[in-house]
Design an enzyme around this catalytic site. Structure first.
Site, mmCIF file in Angstrom:
data_model
loop_
_atom_site.group_PDB
_atom_site.id
_atom_site.type_symbol
_atom_site.label_atom_id
_atom_site.label_comp_id
_atom_site.label_asym_id
_atom_site.label_seq_id
_atom_site.Cartn_x
_atom_site.Cartn_y
_atom_site.Cartn_z
ATOM 1 C CD1 TRP A 112 51.114 70.220 -17.394
ATOM 2 C CD2 TRP A 112 50.443 68.348 -18.449
ATOM 3 N NE1 TRP A 112 49.772 70.325 -17.624
ATOM 4 C CE2 TRP A 112 49.325 69.191 -18.267
ATOM 5 C CE3 TRP A 112 50.268 67.126 -19.094
ATOM 6 C CZ2 TRP A 112 48.058 68.849 -18.699
ATOM 7 C CZ3 TRP A 112 49.010 66.789 -19.531
ATOM 8 C CH2 TRP A 112 47.911 67.633 -19.330
ATOM 9 C CG ASP B 295 52.734 65.577 -24.121
ATOM 10 O OD1 ASP B 295 52.015 66.010 -25.046
ATOM 11 O OD2 ASP B 295 52.525 65.829 -22.920
ATOM 12 C CE LYS C 85 47.932 74.562 -23.830
ATOM 13 N NZ LYS C 85 48.086 73.343 -23.347
HETATM 14 C C1 LMR Z 1 49.276 74.003 -18.685
HETATM 15 O O1 LMR Z 1 50.225 73.287 -18.344
HETATM 16 O O2 LMR Z 1 49.050 75.109 -18.178
HETATM 17 C C2 LMR Z 1 48.358 73.534 -19.768
HETATM 18 O O3 LMR Z 1 48.816 72.356 -20.332
HETATM 19 C C3 LMR Z 1 46.944 73.468 -19.360
HETATM 20 C C4 LMR Z 1 46.653 72.305 -18.462
HETATM 21 O O4 LMR Z 1 45.690 71.587 -18.770
HETATM 22 O O5 LMR Z 1 47.341 72.109 -17.466
#
Ligand code: LMR
Length: 398
Positions: free
Chosen positions: A128, A208, A243
């Protein structure tokens, strides 16, 4: 002085929300930011949360400050779901605090890592994007290893190699389930091995867990986290309810610390509290209070778990439909069927990502990450046809 500031790029993922909203086409498809959508394309408030919110309005008699740790009854109510019903505090070695979403929790976890003297965080690639952004903002070096092998399975060799050359002073950030952005999770057998490797390497695990219940189930999705925690003396856990309770914009999360000696918990958590004070002072109350009310009430808990089951079942159906499309133009959609959670990466080139946007009104991240929950039985064929068209044939025509 302010004019010395450099222009910063908009967050690429969040910018997709506006790009999609501004597209006038009625058949546009939003597969961008990670929010769940129903088969009708909506992101409704959970019925269990609505009921809890009504109760909250009726019963809450004060909005006075709670302190940097937030609503501790909320923090404790989550623990059996995360750490297991029997002995959720691992013998008094775990304590938590409320945070604004999973990002707030990660910010505190990494801030504590920095204060404790760690200099390097080992992170799978891709991850992420905010993981690396928070590390960079805190001045923590990031060392990357490949998360997934070419065949769409976890790259265990890369993880083994990363841990073999790691040691005390290093932290490793692992996704507990529903890997963002690939959807490629470790199997239970792989988690068994990872737990031993992390313990042997003496690195600090930061886990996480932002999508518990959206992968295989609430218990199943906690397997890896519980396995690692059983093997190590210390760990930090970043949790999000955004979520799995559908509370996105209410920003509901928690940070938990596992320590070797319960006598250290107060000292360790005081660092979370002081970092929170310096960042946001105290977390927003409303969403966490609603979660606490759900978890305190057996009927609402059952309703919430049922709603979560329905979400998971729908995402499985979408994944099965994509997998059934198999080889689609130049890409193979089959692996999507066994991946978990909201996301999968389709190996689109950057040009193909743009062609999907401009020619077909289908919006997703530049990495090729799609939010499978943005697909419905009404638009999935449109997505598959556009994918075939944009990626073309790999084999020369006969
Ligand atoms: C995502 O990866 O789309 C979600 O975790 C929302 C975000 O805050 O990025």
């Amino acid at each position: 002085m302010l004019s010395n500031l450099q222009q910063q790029p908009a967050d690429a993922l969040l910018a997709l929300i506006k790009l999609h909203n501004d597209d006038p086409r009625s058949d546009k498809i939003d597969l961008g930011v990670g929010v769940y959508r129903t088969g009708q394309g909506d992101t409704p408030v959970f019925a269990a949360i609505k009921a809890a919110e009504r109760k909250l309005v009726d019963e809450q008699d004060s909005k006075a400050y709670l302190g940097p740790e937030g609503d501790m009854a909320f923090v404790e109510a989550l623990m059996p779901y995360i750490f297991g019903k029997s002995g959720p505090s691992l013998g008094g070695r775990i304590e938590g605090m409320q945070t604004p979403g999973g990002t707030g929790s990660l910010r505190l976890a990494l801030g504590m890592v920095k204060r404790a003297g760690y200099t390097r965080v080992i992170v799978g690639k891709p991850s992420w994007p905010n993981h690396n952004q928070i590390c960079a903002d805190l001045g923590l070096a990031v060392s990357e290893f490949s998360h997934a092998a070419a065949d769409g399975t976890p790259d265990m060799d890369a993880l083994r190699a990363a841990l073999a050359q790691a040691g005390e002073g290093d932290a490793i950030l692992l996704h507990g389930c529903c890997h963002n952005p690939t959807g490629i999770d470790y199997s239970n057998a792989q988690w068994d091995e990872i737990a031993g490797l992390v313990a042997d390497a003496k690195v600090l695990p930061i886990i996480d867990l932002a999508y518990q219940g959206l992968g295989l189930g609430m218990e199943e999705d906690a397997y890896g986290l519980r396995r690692v925690l059983a093997a190590v003396p210390e760990a930090l856990i970043s949790y999000s309810c955004d979520k799995n309770f559908g509370l996105y914009r209410d920003r509901v999360g928690a940070l938990y610390a596992l320590v070797a000696d319960p006598a250290d918990l107060k000292k360790v958590m005081s660092n979370g509290h002081s970092l929170a004070r310096a960042n946001w002072s105290q977390p927003p109350d409303h969403g966490a209070a609603a979660v606490r009310i759900v978890l305190d009430d057996a009927v609402l808990t059952a309703q919430w778990l049922d709603e979560l089951d329905q979400m998971r079942d729908r995402m499985r159906q979408v994944r099965a439909r994509l997998a059934a499309a198999g080889k689609t133009g130049g890409v193979d959609l089959t692996p999507v069927g066994v991946q978990n959670g909201l996301f999968s990466i389709i190996p689109f080139t950057p040009e193909q990502v743009m062609a999907m946007r401009t020619d077909h009104g289908i919006y997703f991240a530049g990495s090729g990450r799609i939010n499978v929950a943005g697909l419905t039985m009404g638009n999935i064929d449109q997505f598959i046809a556009a994918t075939a068209k944009v990626t073309g044939q790999t084999e020369p025509a006969a």
